[in-house]
Every structure is written in C-alpha cells, then in structure tokens.
Design a protein around this motif. Sequence first.
Motif, mmCIF file in Angstrom:
data_model
loop_
_atom_site.group_PDB
_atom_site.id
_atom_site.type_symbol
_atom_site.label_atom_id
_atom_site.label_comp_id
_atom_site.label_asym_id
_atom_site.label_seq_id
_atom_site.Cartn_x
_atom_site.Cartn_y
_atom_site.Cartn_z
ATOM 1 N N THR A 191 47.164 38.344 25.223
ATOM 2 C CA THR A 191 46.027 38.853 25.927
ATOM 3 C C THR A 191 45.904 40.394 26.034
ATOM 4 O OG1 THR A 191 47.469 38.783 27.915
ATOM 5 C CG2 THR A 191 46.137 36.817 27.139
ATOM 6 N N THR A 192 44.908 40.703 26.422
ATOM 7 C CA THR A 192 44.836 42.274 26.653
ATOM 8 C C THR A 192 44.247 42.563 28.122
ATOM 9 O OG1 THR A 192 42.477 42.305 25.955
ATOM 10 C CG2 THR A 192 44.380 42.804 24.189
ATOM 11 N N TYR A 193 44.761 43.823 28.687
ATOM 12 C CA TYR A 193 44.099 44.284 29.822
ATOM 13 C C TYR A 193 42.647 44.488 30.055
ATOM 14 C CZ TYR A 193 49.070 44.546 31.843
ATOM 15 O OH TYR A 193 50.426 44.357 31.981
ATOM 16 N N LEU A 194 42.143 44.204 31.065
ATOM 17 C CA LEU A 194 40.630 44.929 31.528
ATOM 18 C C LEU A 194 41.104 46.340 32.206
ATOM 19 C CD1 LEU A 194 37.690 44.733 31.987
ATOM 20 C CD2 LEU A 194 38.218 43.301 34.170
ATOM 21 N N ASN A 209 32.967 41.199 33.136
ATOM 22 C CA ASN A 209 34.376 41.157 33.654
ATOM 23 C C ASN A 209 34.629 39.951 34.228
ATOM 24 O OD1 ASN A 209 34.234 44.111 32.685
ATOM 25 N ND2 ASN A 209 33.818 44.744 34.775
ATOM 26 N N ILE A 210 33.727 39.442 34.819
ATOM 27 C CA ILE A 210 34.020 38.091 35.465
ATOM 28 C C ILE A 210 34.145 36.767 34.778
ATOM 29 C CG2 ILE A 210 33.233 36.613 37.371
ATOM 30 C CD1 ILE A 210 34.463 39.408 38.126
ATOM 31 N N PHE A 260 38.937 37.157 36.737
ATOM 32 C CA PHE A 260 38.422 38.103 35.987
ATOM 33 C C PHE A 260 38.691 37.683 34.246
ATOM 34 C CE2 PHE A 260 40.103 41.046 39.280
ATOM 35 C CZ PHE A 260 38.877 41.416 39.565
ATOM 36 N N ALA A 261 37.689 38.096 33.557
ATOM 37 C CA ALA A 261 37.872 37.561 32.172
ATOM 38 C C ALA A 261 39.181 37.636 31.253
ATOM 39 C CB ALA A 261 36.708 38.219 31.210
ATOM 40 N N SER A 262 39.863 39.053 31.751
ATOM 41 C CA SER A 262 41.059 39.379 31.269
ATOM 42 C C SER A 262 41.852 39.865 32.380
ATOM 43 C CB SER A 262 41.006 40.622 30.017
ATOM 44 O OG SER A 262 40.258 39.906 29.109
ATOM 45 N N PRO A 263 43.242 39.877 32.238
ATOM 46 C CA PRO A 263 43.888 40.675 33.495
ATOM 47 C C PRO A 263 43.535 41.910 33.793
ATOM 48 C CG PRO A 263 45.409 39.066 32.123
ATOM 49 C CD PRO A 263 44.063 39.205 31.401
ATOM 50 N N VAL A 264 43.709 42.460 34.891
ATOM 51 C CA VAL A 264 43.372 43.944 35.296
ATOM 52 C C VAL A 264 44.624 44.673 35.302
ATOM 53 C CG1 VAL A 264 42.193 45.239 36.955
ATOM 54 C CG2 VAL A 264 41.175 43.192 36.298
ATOM 55 N N SER A 319 49.753 48.212 44.640
ATOM 56 C CA SER A 319 50.754 48.859 43.845
ATOM 57 C C SER A 319 52.049 48.234 43.558
ATOM 58 C CB SER A 319 51.248 50.069 44.410
ATOM 59 O OG SER A 319 51.739 49.791 45.907
ATOM 60 N N ALA A 320 52.040 47.060 44.334
ATOM 61 C CA ALA A 320 53.720 46.063 44.202
ATOM 62 C C ALA A 320 53.482 45.124 43.146
ATOM 63 C CB ALA A 320 53.762 45.378 45.475
ATOM 64 N N TYR A 321 52.164 44.986 42.716
ATOM 65 C CA TYR A 321 52.026 43.921 41.621
ATOM 66 C C TYR A 321 51.420 44.572 40.216
ATOM 67 C CZ TYR A 321 51.036 42.044 46.165
ATOM 68 O OH TYR A 321 51.392 41.674 47.341
ATOM 69 N N PRO A 322 51.925 44.005 39.034
ATOM 70 C CA PRO A 322 51.709 44.452 37.896
ATOM 71 C C PRO A 322 50.273 44.434 37.319
ATOM 72 C CG PRO A 322 53.145 42.504 37.557
ATOM 73 C CD PRO A 322 52.982 42.976 39.087
ATOM 74 N N PHE A 323 49.618 43.249 37.598
ATOM 75 C CA PHE A 323 48.642 42.944 37.411
ATOM 76 C C PHE A 323 47.909 42.235 38.218
ATOM 77 C CE2 PHE A 323 50.539 39.646 35.121
ATOM 78 C CZ PHE A 323 49.686 38.574 35.292
ATOM 79 N N ILE A 324 46.536 41.914 38.090
ATOM 80 C CA ILE A 324 45.885 40.909 39.082
ATOM 81 C C ILE A 324 44.817 40.222 38.219
ATOM 82 C CG2 ILE A 324 45.898 42.279 41.406
ATOM 83 C CD1 ILE A 324 42.814 42.868 40.893
ATOM 84 N N SER A 325 44.548 38.996 38.411
ATOM 85 C CA SER A 325 43.845 38.022 37.513
ATOM 86 C C SER A 325 42.485 37.553 38.292
ATOM 87 C CB SER A 325 44.602 36.882 37.027
ATOM 88 O OG SER A 325 45.141 36.079 38.184
ATOM 89 N N GLY A 326 42.209 37.932 39.720
ATOM 90 C CA GLY A 326 41.278 37.347 40.338
ATOM 91 C C GLY A 326 41.394 37.531 41.766
ATOM 92 N N GLY A 327 40.528 36.938 42.883
ATOM 93 C CA GLY A 327 40.666 37.031 44.228
ATOM 94 C C GLY A 327 39.776 36.037 44.786
ATOM 95 N N SER A 328 39.377 36.272 46.131
ATOM 96 C CA SER A 328 38.499 35.684 46.755
ATOM 97 C C SER A 328 38.357 36.541 48.041
ATOM 98 C CB SER A 328 38.952 34.049 47.234
ATOM 99 O OG SER A 328 39.789 34.413 48.174
ATOM 100 N N VAL A 329 36.891 36.381 48.399
ATOM 101 C CA VAL A 329 36.355 36.979 49.651
ATOM 102 C C VAL A 329 35.966 35.803 50.479
ATOM 103 C CG1 VAL A 329 34.968 38.848 50.846
ATOM 104 C CG2 VAL A 329 35.872 39.333 48.481
#
Length: 433
Positions: A191-194, A209-210, A260-264, A319-329
């Motif tokens: 995989t690759t980063y967004l 991106n989504i 996200f379509a790719s990890p951020v 900053s404590a996380y290496p990447f994020i893959s999504g979320g919710s509001v």
Amino acid sequence: MKTTTFYLIGAFLALSTALEAADVVLNNFESGSPAVTTKYGASYTNDANPLPAGLNTTANSGKIGRTSTNWYELSYFPASFTVPANAKRYVHILVKYDAQPDIAIRVDATTAGGDGNADIRAMNGYSAIGQWQDIVFEINGGASGKTVIQINFLADLGFNNNPAGQVLNNSDKFAYIDEIIVNDNPLPRGTTYLTTNNLWDFEPATAANIGGVTTYADTNNPVTYPIANPLKNALNPSNNSGLRVAAATTNWWTGFEYSFASPVKIDAAHKYLHTLVMVPADGQKVVFDIKSGSTKVINDMAVTVPVANVWYDVVIDLSAYPFISGGSVKCGHWDQTAAGNYYIDEIYLDDNASPRVGVTTAADGLQNARMIFTQGNQIIIESATESSVALYDVTGKLLQTAPVSNRTVLTVSQPGIYLVRWGNHTTPVSIQL
C-alpha cells in the motif's frame, strides 16, 4: 588507497546493518527457515506458494489447516528480536485465505514451546480474499521493553471475522502464510500513503481521497452531501459541505463515518486534523472517532461548540499515531442533541495546532460589520452599527462588553481563540502574542 577502501566498506556494512535492523526476516519458509510446530489440533506443512504473484513471488509458504474446533489451535516458531522501552515494532505476515479469518498472534511466551497469553489482533483486516495480503500486528515495548523469543500464530479463532466463525478445515480450506518480518513501519506492504493537506472538502477534487462513507441516516435523521455551503466566508469559502438534519427524535450518532482510499501518513508536517463544524444551538457537542488501520485510536471524543450557526474549527492532535485510515463526525451527543442542521466541511491536515479562523467582512453577508482584525493583543471592529459588542472565550464564557463606535477596540491578556458577538452574528478570532 587501502584506508579509503576500508572506510567505503565500513560505510556499506553500516548501511546494511541499518537496513537489516529496520526490516528483519523472521520466517520466509524457504530452506534454512525456523521450523514450525503445531499444538491443539492445528496442522502444518511447508508447501509450494499457491499464488506466486503480486506481493509474494517466493517459492514456498506455510500451509495451515485445522483438525479440531479449538479456537486456540496454534502454530509457532522461534524468533529473536527486542522492542525498546516506550517504542513499538510491527510484525508483518503475508496471508492468503479463501474467506475472511479471525487471526491473532502471541509474542509473550517465556519458554520455547510456551503458549503465551495475550492475543494481539491485526491493525488491518483481511479483505483481499484469495490473494496475498500483508497483515500487521503492533508490538508495544511498554515501560521496560520486550524480548520476543517465539511467534505463536492463531490462524482461525472464529470470533471477530465477518461473518463470524472458523473458516479452515484439513481438506480443502487452508491458510497460507509467508514472508514474516518485523520492522518499525505500521503500513502494510503493498500500500502507499495518501500525502495531502486537504483530505475531504465535499468538492469533486477530493472525492478520490475517500474510499467509503457511512451515515447511519434514517427518516428523522437525514444526511445529505454535498450540499451548498450555508455560510461562505473567509474561514470557509468552499462551495459545498455536508449536512446532517436532526429532527425532534434524534439519533445522536448520525453523521459521517468515512474511510480514506489509502492510509494517511502522520508526520511533522501533517499531525493536526482540522474539521469545520456548524451546530444549530449554542453549546452543542460534536463527537469524533479516528481509526488507524482497523483500530479505533480515538473513540467518542466529544467537543463542545460554544456558538451556533458559525463555522468552528475542531483540532485533533494525531502526532501519537503513524497513520490514520478514516474517522467519523457524529453530529450530536448522547446527553443532548438539539434539533436542527449540523454541517461539516474542510477536513484538513497540517502542522498548526491552532484552530483556523477567518476575517469577517460585508461580503460574508453580515452587513452590520465591515471588518474585524487583530493587532497584538487587541481585537478591532470597524464600522459596526450595533449598539454593543461582546467578547467570549471558546467555552462561551462572557469576558467583556463594549459600546460600539466606528472603531471599537477590545483588549485581551492571553493568546487564544475568542468569539466576538454583535447582534445575531458571531465571529471567531485568534490572538497570538
């Protein structure tokens, strides 16, 4: 010449050591690899790679079946690596299944052949059915560090997969594993980063991106996107936004869950997540979740929006996380969800911990003020026509009021975000001393 040659070789060896330290092969199931032993009904053979393509073109792999219904059937092999105190390492395992499995590893065996106790499930789920996919397990060094002497692999627990249940047998449904490594990279191989600042603004340019959106909407809690931005101003000049409408009977959890379509990637330049929100009543709460892989690293973080009907920037430190893959509001909260319109927009990632603020002008449709700006510790309002102006902190606490003239000056003693209200209008401003 000999001296020069010596240093070049030394530099090459140092580079090789660094690479090996970052990416250590634990078992690749080729000649000379650690032997695999099974317990409690698991079966194992070293077999030809059933799909030598894509992520895995090697000759051999491990083939695991089950001969019982024990969820704790396991296969294990010796390993040797350490995780420093207060650090993390990541075990990567290429797997191939014919259905989604429930997989775990254990790294806490204290003697050779020991069972260990703590099941570590993967950061990401297996979704490439029938294909090789890299599954990643986070190993935490804790306060004292961790020494790993053995990898225990539980191939088919049968609890957390969808649909739940065991998926292996010993005749025609096997798990294949290969290329087991440990390194300091949580991103799955293949995989690759967004890498971007503007993650999602409900405009066509960021739609790619989504990867997916879930809204949990119903008749009383409709969700629509994209819709026209209800308040275009300097803080949010974009054309579109997302809308959740809360009726008298509300589901507080209705909103936008996105992947996200790719990890951020999170790094020094991309570590604060900004989300613009607008609520229908003062003091409403909006709830945020953030995922890293399949793990919810931020869960039900409630943020109070002090003032209604203005764009308000919520900032989350990632900053404590290496990447994020999504979320919710989630546009509401379990202890209070006012009826009305909730908007979100401009999900953005940068290195600034301060909320975004805008300068209000007559072009924003607020005809009773021409300009609000700051100079040092002063908030200056020009050409206002209301009789008075009030200043609040971000919690909604009234700090001061003042009569309005052609040039009204409010002085504050501390840096931060303040809310200026006159008449029915409110504008956030930022003071940075």
